[in-house]
Design a protein around this motif. Structure first.
Motif, PDB file in Angstrom:
ATOM      1  N   ARG A   1       0.867  -1.158   0.000  1.00 24.41           N
ATOM      2  CA  ARG A   1       0.000   0.000   0.000  1.00 24.41           C
ATOM      3  C   ARG A   1       0.904   1.207   0.000  1.00 24.41           C
ATOM      4  N   PHE A   2       0.581   2.168  -0.819  1.00 25.47           N
ATOM      5  CA  PHE A   2       1.420   3.342  -0.989  1.00 25.47           C
ATOM      6  C   PHE A   2       0.692   4.559  -0.425  1.00 25.47           C
ATOM      7  N   THR A   3       1.453   5.419   0.271  1.00 26.65           N
ATOM      8  CA  THR A   3       0.805   6.625   0.775  1.00 26.65           C
ATOM      9  C   THR A   3       0.445   7.541  -0.398  1.00 26.65           C
ATOM     10  N   ASP A   4       1.251   7.501  -1.472  1.00 22.63           N
ATOM     11  CA  ASP A   4       0.925   8.291  -2.664  1.00 22.63           C
ATOM     12  C   ASP A   4       0.990   7.356  -3.873  1.00 22.63           C
ATOM     13  N   ARG A   5      -0.116   6.628  -4.102  1.00 24.09           N
ATOM     14  CA  ARG A   5      -0.071   5.645  -5.185  1.00 24.09           C
ATOM     15  C   ARG A   5       0.044   6.308  -6.551  1.00 24.09           C
ATOM     16  N   HIS A   6      -0.507   7.530  -6.649  1.00 23.57           N
ATOM     17  CA  HIS A   6      -0.428   8.199  -7.944  1.00 23.57           C
ATOM     18  C   HIS A   6       1.032   8.471  -8.319  1.00 23.57           C
ATOM     19  N   ALA A   7       1.833   8.823  -7.304  1.00 21.80           N
ATOM     20  CA  ALA A   7       3.251   9.106  -7.587  1.00 21.80           C
ATOM     21  C   ALA A   7       3.953   7.836  -8.082  1.00 21.80           C
ATOM     22  N   VAL A   8       3.589   6.682  -7.515  1.00 20.25           N
ATOM     23  CA  VAL A   8       4.196   5.420  -7.964  1.00 20.25           C
ATOM     24  C   VAL A   8       3.745   5.122  -9.390  1.00 20.25           C
ATOM     25  N   TRP A   9       2.437   5.270  -9.651  1.00 16.38           N
ATOM     26  CA  TRP A   9       1.895   5.040 -10.997  1.00 16.38           C
ATOM     27  C   TRP A   9       2.608   5.940 -12.019  1.00 16.38           C
TER      28      TRP A   9
ATOM     29  N   PRO B   1      -7.872   2.778  -1.856  1.00 18.23           N
ATOM     30  CA  PRO B   1      -6.782   3.755  -1.742  1.00 18.23           C
ATOM     31  C   PRO B   1      -5.482   3.076  -1.345  1.00 18.23           C
ATOM     32  N   GLY B   2      -4.387   3.462  -1.994  1.00 16.63           N
ATOM     33  CA  GLY B   2      -3.078   2.925  -1.631  1.00 16.63           C
ATOM     34  C   GLY B   2      -2.646   1.726  -2.458  1.00 16.63           C
TER      35      GLY B   2
END
Ligand SMILES: Cc1ncc(COP(=O)(O)O)c(C=O)c1O
Length: 359
Positions: free
Chosen positions: A309-317, A333-334
């Motif tokens: 789970r990512f705190t900012d999944r959009h940044a990873v995407w 989310p995440g």
């Protein structure tokens, strides 16, 4: 003449946008759960020959009941199924739409356990069916007693169960389908778009069809059969269900070209379905690799994996996209979802994700 007035769109559609995965250009596309293996030259030639054979009759409407294709699909499914129990349409999305046109609609309710396939509520809305979301358990599973209790309480006209589920990849134990069928006052639709990838493909809800008149199993040729571009979905259910869908389907809905291409693909099922074992092994490697990176990964019985789970999944995407790898920003989310690709595509995904996580 333009008058400046707003279009008289239905109130319940006002403000809605067209649905669809973002499709930015990327060399590695792992965002819509396609099968990454294109048809072999021999299969492509067989498809071209079948299309050429139909080309000379395109002045005529196609077989509106797609009889030969339904025979072939019934033979593929097995379980003693025959043509009157099988129906086909332009992708399983159209099958779902026809089901909701026939069994949902204004004044009726459909229920699904979320997170799940987002087209179920969207098609419900487009057909004027009220959507009731119910929750999956932690870990994205579904307890049979709890599922049956929710269905008994809401008493929906249509229940959707998705197994393996999208976007989580998790498969339902057959006991859940059974419990829901026992509790449901209306139709139970089991969306098995990814059934061929399941660890136990024998656990399909097709086993329950002889017991439940109102059970429908929806399948597609878009995933295991690597035929997303041809748009072929189908269902198995009681003959009464098929007759009901024949009331709402548009006449000649499935083109002669589509029917011919689907039949060729079914003739080559052995070759096409050989990709399932390859993709399933690649999926299991991917799950292990992601867990080895300390990430949370949902158990997957499909050709994709939900991880986080990512705190900012959009940044990873976005970081992956910047490195040429397109995955899907979807799910709770995440979390992010990646489709299983070829070994080269997965290598590109792994090295891009390593870079993003290190950044
Ligand atoms: C669970 C599920 N059902 C149905 C579909 C629709 O597939 P198609 O319309 O290509 O048959 C999808 C596509 O991703 C899906 O994930």
């Amino acid at each position: 003449m333009r008058t400046g007035q707003a279009l008289p769109l239905r109130d319940d559609l006002a403000g809605r946008r067209a649905y669809g995965a973002p499709m930015p250009d990327a060399p590695v596309r792992l965002n819509v759960n396609e099968n990454p293996y294109s048809p072999s030259p021999a299969l492509a030639r067989a498809v071209a020959d079948a299309v050429a054979a139909v080309a000379g009759t395109l002045n005529r409407y196609p077989d509106r009941d797609a009889a030969a294709l339904r025979d072939d699909l019934a033979a593929y499914l097995g379980h003693g199924l025959t043509r009157p129990q099988v129906w086909a349409a332009n992708g399983s999305n159209e099958i779902i739409q026809q089901l909701l046109q026939a069994f949902g609609g204004p004044g009726r309710t459909a229920l699904g356990f979320e997170p799940s396939y987002s087209m179920h509520p969207l098609i419900a809305q487009a057909t004027g069916t009220r959507w009731v979301p119910a929750a999956r358990d932690d870990g994205f599973g579904l307890d049979p007693d709890r599922a049956a209790a929710v269905v008994g309480e809401v008493r929906p006209d249509v229940v959707f169960l998705t197994s393996p589920n999208n976007p989580t990849g998790t498969a339902l134990p057959p006991g859940v389908v059974e419990a829901v069928c026992d509790a449901a006052p209306g139709m139970v639709v089991v969306d098995e778009a990814y059934a061929e990838f399941a660890r136990d493909p024998g656990a399909t809800a097709l086993n329950l069809l002889p017991r439940y008149e109102r059970l429908v199993i929806v399948r597609t040729m878009s995933k295991a059969f690597a035929l997303a571009g041809a748009r072929v979905g189908y269902l198995a259910g009681s003959p009464g269900v098929v007759q009901a869908l024949q009331i709402v389907r548009l006449p000649y809905h499935l083109s002669a070209l589509t029917q011919a291409v689907a039949r060729v693909a079914l003739e080559h099922a052995g070759e096409l379905l050989a990709t399932v074992a390859v993709l399933s092994a690649e999926r299991d490697d991917l799950v292990g690799w992601l867990r080895g990176r300390g990430l949370a990964v949902a158990d997957s019985d499909a050709n994709f994996v939900l991880f986080g789970r990512f705190t900012d999944r959009h940044a990873v995407w976005q970081g992956l996209l910047d490195r040429g790898v397109l995955i899907r920003e979807i799910g709770p989310p995440g979390w992010l979802r990646v489709s299983v690709g070829t070994p080269a595509e997965m290598a590109a995904f792994r090295s891009a994700l390593d870079e993003v996580l290190a950044a």
